[in-house]
Design an enzyme around this catalytic site. Structure first.
Site, mmCIF file in Angstrom:
data_model
loop_
_atom_site.group_PDB
_atom_site.id
_atom_site.type_symbol
_atom_site.label_atom_id
_atom_site.label_comp_id
_atom_site.label_asym_id
_atom_site.label_seq_id
_atom_site.Cartn_x
_atom_site.Cartn_y
_atom_site.Cartn_z
ATOM 1 N N ASN A 136 -37.556 1.589 4.223
ATOM 2 C CA ASN A 136 -36.354 2.379 3.917
ATOM 3 C C ASN A 136 -35.722 2.957 5.183
ATOM 4 O O ASN A 136 -34.864 3.821 5.115
ATOM 5 C CB ASN A 136 -36.689 3.512 2.940
ATOM 6 C CG ASN A 136 -37.688 4.507 3.519
ATOM 7 O OD1 ASN A 136 -38.135 4.348 4.660
ATOM 8 N ND2 ASN A 136 -38.042 5.515 2.757
ATOM 9 N N HIS A 138 -37.359 4.657 7.581
ATOM 10 C CA HIS A 138 -37.944 5.887 8.137
ATOM 11 C C HIS A 138 -38.639 5.618 9.466
ATOM 12 O O HIS A 138 -39.106 4.524 9.742
ATOM 13 C CB HIS A 138 -38.859 6.588 7.125
ATOM 14 C CG HIS A 138 -40.182 5.948 6.868
ATOM 15 N ND1 HIS A 138 -40.824 6.008 5.650
ATOM 16 C CD2 HIS A 138 -41.021 5.233 7.663
ATOM 17 C CE1 HIS A 138 -41.977 5.380 5.723
ATOM 18 N NE2 HIS A 138 -42.121 4.889 6.923
HETATM 19 C C1 F6R Z 1 -46.815 5.605 11.281
HETATM 20 C C2 F6R Z 1 -45.489 6.000 10.848
HETATM 21 C C3 F6R Z 1 -44.643 5.193 9.923
HETATM 22 C C4 F6R Z 1 -44.837 3.689 10.032
HETATM 23 C C5 F6R Z 1 -43.947 2.948 9.036
HETATM 24 C C6 F6R Z 1 -44.184 1.459 9.033
HETATM 25 O O1 F6R Z 1 -47.395 6.579 12.143
HETATM 26 O O2 F6R Z 1 -45.093 7.043 11.228
HETATM 27 O O3 F6R Z 1 -43.294 5.510 10.180
HETATM 28 O O4 F6R Z 1 -44.551 3.270 11.336
HETATM 29 O O5 F6R Z 1 -44.191 3.433 7.735
HETATM 30 O O6 F6R Z 1 -45.463 1.220 8.531
HETATM 31 P P1 F6R Z 1 -46.118 -0.234 8.626
HETATM 32 O O7 F6R Z 1 -46.257 -0.530 10.076
HETATM 33 O O8 F6R Z 1 -47.479 -0.071 7.971
HETATM 34 O O9 F6R Z 1 -45.208 -1.156 7.924
#
Ligand code: F6R
Length: 245
Positions: A136, A138
């Site tokens: 999304n 973030h």
């Molecule tokens: C991790 C964090 C999150 C992840 C994001 C992507 O410390 O802050 O913003 O980077 O949710 O997660 P993955 O890499 O598992 O798809």
């Protein structure tokens, strides 16, 4: 914004690790901002290889992590502190006293957020902040919202996140409902930002954040304003923006 195109996840990981390795080699006492999640795991594995082959020395490096679940102690196997130890810190010669992460066991949210912002400020921001990107848009746990939040803050996890995490806990009630996250200001304070992203399921977020308007509805879009932002993305993550590259 600099875009480095990679073939696949392994290629993203190698390219990102090369950039981080160059940072550590050029400034051995640098401050690395680090992330958890699946995106940086391969990058950490490549950094471990470089350490094992004698190319990297982490002895003077300090770190600041993005986030931590509220209510999980550092020994809980779902905590981000545990993730960092098992995926990176335990495998390189970093002094873990130099590794900072929000304290999920501090019930005083205001105090913990102020403490963490003071840690970030004491470094003058990270030299290089590694990020992943949520589907999304973030970054950290800074979710789509009406405004960017500047400082470290306590966020309520979305039901989708809680549901997704439930498989790692005995019951739904045990799943953390809140997290502490570095704010957008803390991320933007870092001198360089490196975001790793792969896979088709992130393609829309890549388009919205890096090829659309700068808006808190797509939190990663703020990075378009960062003076030294590098995006390392594989072909699948770039699939919706091929015409714009
Ligand atoms: C991790 C964090 C999150 C992840 C994001 C992507 O410390 O802050 O913003 O980077 O949710 O997660 P993955 O890499 O598992 O798809």
């Amino acid at each position: 914004m600099r875009i480095i195109r990679a073939k696949d996840y392994n290629d993203v990981s190698r390219k990102a690790a090369n950039i981080i390795a160059a940072q550590v080699q050029l400034k051995p006492d640098c401050v690395l901002g680090l992330a958890t999640g699946s995106s940086p795991v391969g990058t950490y594995q490549e950094l471990i290889k470089k350490y094992e082959s004698g190319d990297l020395d982490f002895s003077k490096v300090h770190t600041v992590n993005l986030d931590e679940y509220v209510g999980l102690d550092a020994d809980h196997d779902q905590s981000y502190a545990y993730f960092m130890r098992t995926n990176l810190f335990d495998h390189v010669n970093i002094d873990q006293a130099n590794c900072n992460i929000p304290n999920g066991m501090n019930p005083d949210a205001e105090g913990e957020c102020a403490r963490y912002d003071a840690v970030i400020a004491s470094f003058g921001g990270a030299d290089l902040q590694l990020l992943g990107l949520g589907p999304n848009g973030h970054i950290g746990f800074n979710e789509p919202a009406d405004a960017f939040v500047k400082g470290t803050n306590k966020v309520e996890l979305t039901k989708a996140t809680i549901d997704a995490n439930a498989r790692f806990f005995e019951s739904w009630d045990d799943v953390p409902k809140f997290a502490y996250t570095m704010g957008i200001g803390g991320i933007m304070q870092s001198k360089r930002v490196l975001l790793v992203v792969n896979g088709e399921k992130k393609a829309q977020a890549v388009k919205d954040c890096f090829f659309g308007p700068i808006t808190p509805k797509a939190p990663g879009s703020i990075l378009q304003l960062h003076p030294d932002f590098t995006l390392v993305a594989d072909e699948a993550a770039l699939s919706l923006v091929q015409d714009l590259l």
